[in-house]
Design a protein around this motif. Structure first.
Motif, PDB file in Angstrom:
ATOM      1  N   ALA A  41      -6.110  63.809  83.694  1.00 38.59           N
ATOM      2  CA  ALA A  41      -5.113  63.293  84.633  1.00 38.59           C
ATOM      3  C   ALA A  41      -5.845  62.370  85.609  1.00 38.59           C
ATOM      4  N   PHE A  75      -1.547  62.600  92.112  1.00 38.17           N
ATOM      5  CA  PHE A  75      -1.663  62.138  90.734  1.00 38.17           C
ATOM      6  C   PHE A  75      -0.877  60.866  90.479  1.00 38.17           C
ATOM      7  N   ALA A  76      -1.464  60.002  89.657  1.00 39.43           N
ATOM      8  CA  ALA A  76      -0.789  58.784  89.225  1.00 39.43           C
ATOM      9  C   ALA A  76       0.312  59.147  88.235  1.00 39.43           C
ATOM     10  N   LYS A  77       1.374  58.385  88.269  1.00 39.26           N
ATOM     11  CA  LYS A  77       2.466  58.541  87.312  1.00 39.26           C
ATOM     12  C   LYS A  77       2.213  57.628  86.126  1.00 39.26           C
ATOM     13  N   ALA A  78       2.841  57.940  85.004  1.00 43.03           N
ATOM     14  CA  ALA A  78       2.727  57.092  83.811  1.00 43.03           C
ATOM     15  C   ALA A  78       3.171  55.671  84.155  1.00 43.03           C
ATOM     16  N   GLU A  80       1.691  53.595  86.153  1.00 40.06           N
ATOM     17  CA  GLU A  80       1.324  53.223  87.522  1.00 40.06           C
ATOM     18  C   GLU A  80      -0.180  52.960  87.590  1.00 40.06           C
ATOM     19  N   ALA A  85      -0.653  54.140  92.853  1.00 38.53           N
ATOM     20  CA  ALA A  85      -0.534  55.585  93.074  1.00 38.53           C
ATOM     21  C   ALA A  85      -1.082  55.965  94.451  1.00 38.53           C
ATOM     22  N   ARG A  88       1.446  54.800  97.091  1.00 35.67           N
ATOM     23  CA  ARG A  88       2.649  55.633  97.036  1.00 35.67           C
ATOM     24  C   ARG A  88       2.391  57.025  97.592  1.00 35.67           C
ATOM     25  N   GLU A  89       1.285  57.645  97.167  1.00 37.05           N
ATOM     26  CA  GLU A  89       0.986  59.010  97.611  1.00 37.05           C
ATOM     27  C   GLU A  89       0.745  59.074  99.116  1.00 37.05           C
ATOM     28  N   GLU A  92       4.171  58.836 100.721  1.00 32.53           N
ATOM     29  CA  GLU A  92       4.952  60.062 100.534  1.00 32.53           C
ATOM     30  C   GLU A  92       4.438  61.203 101.411  1.00 32.53           C
TER      31      GLU A  92
END
Length: 174
Positions: A41, A75-78, A80, A85, A88-89, A92
């Motif tokens: 991951a 964690f990075a998203k698919a 991204e 990531a 974004r994290e 968030e």
């Protein structure tokens, strides 16, 4: 702790019971040829420093590492990028917008979740914050925010070995 491939007893494509180890990181079906690889991951963590030189960390509210310190990140998203990531994290988890994101290094990690080591590869960044007054933490994951000057940092307070190595390497310069 189990290796994730141990969970797959049957081929996920055709259901054949002869789904056998092909390498340390894969299993292959003897019937249809489907091969499944266990890949790491991708995790992100961002060093954020206020105007007085203190670094922002979070006390984790959830396991793994509940009660220990961690970074803004996740964690990075698919589909991204690791940079996307990280941005974004941080948003968030902190409600903060970052700028001047700079890649520092990556460190393999051990992250036990649901009894499995999901073997993340953690990408560490540094970034700047224009306005820390907008800080608002995600209370689902964070017990509290902690600002620490380098001399107040104790590596034993961090949840993961990769975080300890990153703090040691970037802040403590060891």
């Amino acid at each position: 702790m189990s290796h994730p491939l141990e969970l797959f007893r049957f081929c996920p494509k055709c259901g054949c019971k002869d789904f056998l180890p092909s390498s340390e990181e894969s299993k292959k079906c003897t019937k249809c040829g489907f091969e499944f690889f266990k890949a790491p991951a991708i995790g992100t963590a961002v060093f954020l420093k206020d105007s007085s030189g203190r670094f922002l960390f979070f006390e984790r509210m959830i396991n793994p590492g509940k009660g220990k310190l961690g970074f803004a990140g996740g964690f990075a998203k698919a589909g991204e990028t690791v940079e996307d990531a990280a941005v974004r994290e941080v948003k968030e988890e902190t409600n903060l917008d970052i700028f001047n994101l700079k890649f520092l290094f990556d460190i393999p990690n051990t992250y036990i979740y649901s009894g499995l080591d999901i073997t993340p590869l953690d990408f560490y960044f540094e970034a700047e914050i224009k306005d820390f007054s907008l800080l608002k933490t995600d209370l689902k994951e964070t017990a509290r925010t902690v600002f620490l000057s380098p001399e107040k940092i104790n590596l034993g307070d961090f949840a993961f070995e990769s975080a300890k190595k990153a703090v040691s390497r970037f802040i403590l310069k060891k």
